[in-house]
Design a protein around this motif. Structure first.
Motif, PDB file in Angstrom:
ATOM      1  N   PRO A   1       0.814  -1.232   0.000  1.00  0.00           N
ATOM      2  CA  PRO A   1       0.000   0.000   0.000  1.00  0.00           C
ATOM      3  C   PRO A   1       0.839   1.270   0.000  1.00  0.00           C
ATOM      4  N   ILE A   2       1.929   1.287   0.774  1.00  0.00           N
ATOM      5  CA  ILE A   2       2.777   2.479   0.814  1.00  0.00           C
ATOM      6  C   ILE A   2       3.458   2.700  -0.532  1.00  0.00           C
ATOM      7  N   GLN A   3       3.956   1.632  -1.148  1.00  0.00           N
ATOM      8  CA  GLN A   3       4.612   1.784  -2.458  1.00  0.00           C
ATOM      9  C   GLN A   3       3.622   2.244  -3.526  1.00  0.00           C
ATOM     10  N   MET A   4       2.376   1.765  -3.466  1.00  0.00           N
ATOM     11  CA  MET A   4       1.358   2.227  -4.417  1.00  0.00           C
ATOM     12  C   MET A   4       1.035   3.696  -4.192  1.00  0.00           C
ATOM     13  N   HIS A   5       0.974   4.099  -2.932  1.00  0.00           N
ATOM     14  CA  HIS A   5       0.722   5.501  -2.598  1.00  0.00           C
ATOM     15  C   HIS A   5       1.841   6.396  -3.134  1.00  0.00           C
ATOM     16  N   ILE A   6       3.068   5.958  -2.978  1.00  0.00           N
ATOM     17  CA  ILE A   6       4.213   6.724  -3.488  1.00  0.00           C
ATOM     18  C   ILE A   6       4.117   6.864  -4.996  1.00  0.00           C
ATOM     19  N   ALA A   7       3.783   5.768  -5.692  1.00  0.00           N
ATOM     20  CA  ALA A   7       3.676   5.809  -7.149  1.00  0.00           C
ATOM     21  C   ALA A   7       2.497   6.667  -7.601  1.00  0.00           C
ATOM     22  N   GLN A   8       1.367   6.557  -6.921  1.00  0.00           N
ATOM     23  CA  GLN A   8       0.166   7.302  -7.303  1.00  0.00           C
ATOM     24  C   GLN A   8       0.364   8.809  -7.168  1.00  0.00           C
ATOM     25  N   ASN A   9       1.060   9.220  -6.098  1.00  0.00           N
ATOM     26  CA  ASN A   9       1.228  10.645  -5.816  1.00  0.00           C
ATOM     27  C   ASN A   9       2.578  11.195  -6.266  1.00  0.00           C
ATOM     28  N   HIS A  10       3.365  10.345  -6.952  1.00  0.00           N
ATOM     29  CA  HIS A  10       4.665  10.770  -7.496  1.00  0.00           C
ATOM     30  C   HIS A  10       5.533  11.438  -6.423  1.00  0.00           C
TER      31      HIS A  10
END
Length: 470
Positions: A412-421
């Protein structure tokens, strides 16, 4: 006025969602029901044992930490249900699909291996739980009628096989959307046995039967080496992690929600309600159980009680009913993944894709041969493993340890980082990566400890010959 074609088109639009599928009707209430079915589960009964290993300070602190991080990361997952925009983007129907679009194919494969291994493992864990509870009912009645002097131990194997046969039939339910009734029954019974456990512990305390407790948990001594103490503490973290986990089905639950208000907003509200209720129940059950039995707190809190026998037996029956439903709620995503993968690889195979309608009175059931055969084989496999390793809290701890770090925190944290650049090496990026590292280490430690305890038990008991002792 609209023409007939326009009217039909408008009616079709009213019945379909933005992705062309039948309009979803789920809401905060139904989604919360699904979550309660998953989190207020049999793993709660092992939390008193976990508290006994950790002690008051670390035990209570751990529960608050795991609950808080769960609310945070489940909120991040809710925002990633759609890609790339959290409100108007394209839906991700599964956890793996979300990981693939945000993190790429390699992470997609890693996530899938962990996710579906855990889902498969949970079916084994629930089979163990049900057989122990069913055998416990026989034990309670036997002790009540014949007294404690009589040997009332019984083999778990008949109960394990019986539960497996029941799940063979229930596993033919085609999909997750048809499970609301089963999920509702399971949720009600889960609250039933948890509150029975709480009431039994509370009545023991009110009667003055306190047990010595400690802020650091069970003490190292002649009966417990320092190594075993550390292993038990790590294993306890796995029990707490499992109790907090529903990441494996979060997207399946979100995919039942209606589109307005936006799914991520509804799911964040569901997360807060579900985790708050979960934490209160966890603390009640674990603290009262530890206070009642101290260092001698058992792995399953129900096994410490004999009277009133009808109430203890009712609690065990509720456990079985809950596990019957939860098995399917958590097993259906795994079933669907295998069937979708097979359908994608062999799209022209009638064996895999063709539905055969069968009339049963006024009802019609669609029978799929591939679904019938493969799900039956899987249930047989899970039942066999449960018969070979029926170790309640150790197996539940392993499931929690394997899943929490990667599935609840890291992905979830890695997806959040990718989603919000989020820029690499920025302060926010560094803090999030530190969180990843901490919970990865916790998961690894709990996994090693759980495997160690299972290995010790396999040396103590003869395989397929384990008996229920109460």
């Amino acid at each position: 006025m609209m023409s007939a074609d326009q009217l039909n088109s408008h009616l079709m639009e009213l019945e379909l969602d933005d992705d062309g599928r039948i309009k979803r009707t789920g809401n905060v209430t139904t989604a919360t029901t699904h979550i309660i079915t998953v989190v207020v589960g049999a793993g709660v009964l092992a939390l008193s044992w976990a508290m006994a290993q950790l002690g008051w300070i670390l035990g209570i602190t751990s529960m608050f930490i795991f609950s808080s991080i769960s609310v945070f990361t489940y909120g991040l997952m809710a925002d990633c249900y759609r890609f790339p925009d959290p409100i108007n983007g394209k839906r991700n129907y599964t956890y793996m699909q979300a990981v693939k679009v945000y993190l790429g194919g390699n992470m997609h494969m890693v996530c899938g291996s962990i996710l579906y291994a855990k889902l498969a493992g949970i079916t084994v864990g629930y089979t163990i739980t049900s057989s122990i509870s069913l055998a416990a009912v026989e034990k309670i009645v036997c002790v009540h009628r014949k007294g404690h002097e009589v040997d009332c131990s019984s083999s778990l194997n008949p109960y394990t096989v019986g539960f497996g046969i029941l799940q063979m039939f229930l596993s033919q339910i085609p999909n997750f959307h048809e499970l609301t009734w089963l999920s509702t029954i399971a949720a009600i019974t889960s609250f039933g046995y948890v509150f029975i456990a709480i009431a039994l512990c509370l009545s023991r305390l009110i009667s003055g039967k306190w047990a010595p407790t400690s802020i650091t948990g069970i003490k190292v001594g002649p009966e417990l080496s320092l190594e075993d103490k550390v292993m038990r503490m790590c294993s306890s973290m796995g029990n707490i992690a499992l109790a907090c986990t529903y990441a494996t089905v979060i997207y399946d639950i979100m995919d039942t929600l209606k589109s307005h208000p936006p799914e991520n907003q509804q799911m964040k509200r569901v997360n807060v309600i579900g985790v708050t209720a979960m934490t209160m129940i966890f603390l009640l059950c674990s603290c009262l159980g530890y206070a009642a039995f101290g260092d001698h707190t058992p792995g399953n809190i129900f096994v410490a009680f004999y009277e009133p026998y009808w109430l203890v037996a009712l609690g065990d029956i509720f456990v079985v009913i809950h596990v019957v439903g939860a098995y399917q709620v958590l097993g259906q995503p795994f079933f669907r993944f295998i069937e979708m993968s097979a359908s994608t690889k062999w799209p022209k195979s009638s064996f895999i894709n063709k539905e055969h309608p069968i009339s049963l009175g006024n009802a019609t059931i669609d029978l799929n041969l591939f679904r019938l055969i493969w799900r039956t084989i899987f249930v047989i496999f899970a039942t066999t493993v449960a018969m070979a390793m029926p170790f309640f809290n150790q197996f539940l701890s392993l499931l929690g340890a394997v899943g929490f770090g990667p599935l609840v925190v890291i992905f979830p944290i890695q997806m959040h980082i990718a989603q919000n650049h989020i820029r690499k090496l920025s302060l926010k990026w560094c803090l999030l990566q530190c969180l990843n590292c901490i919970f990865l280490l916790v998961s690894l430690a709990a996994t090693v400890a759980s495997v160690h305890e299972i290995s010790q038990n396999l040396h103590k008991y003869k395989i397929f010959a384990y008996k229920q002792y109460r």
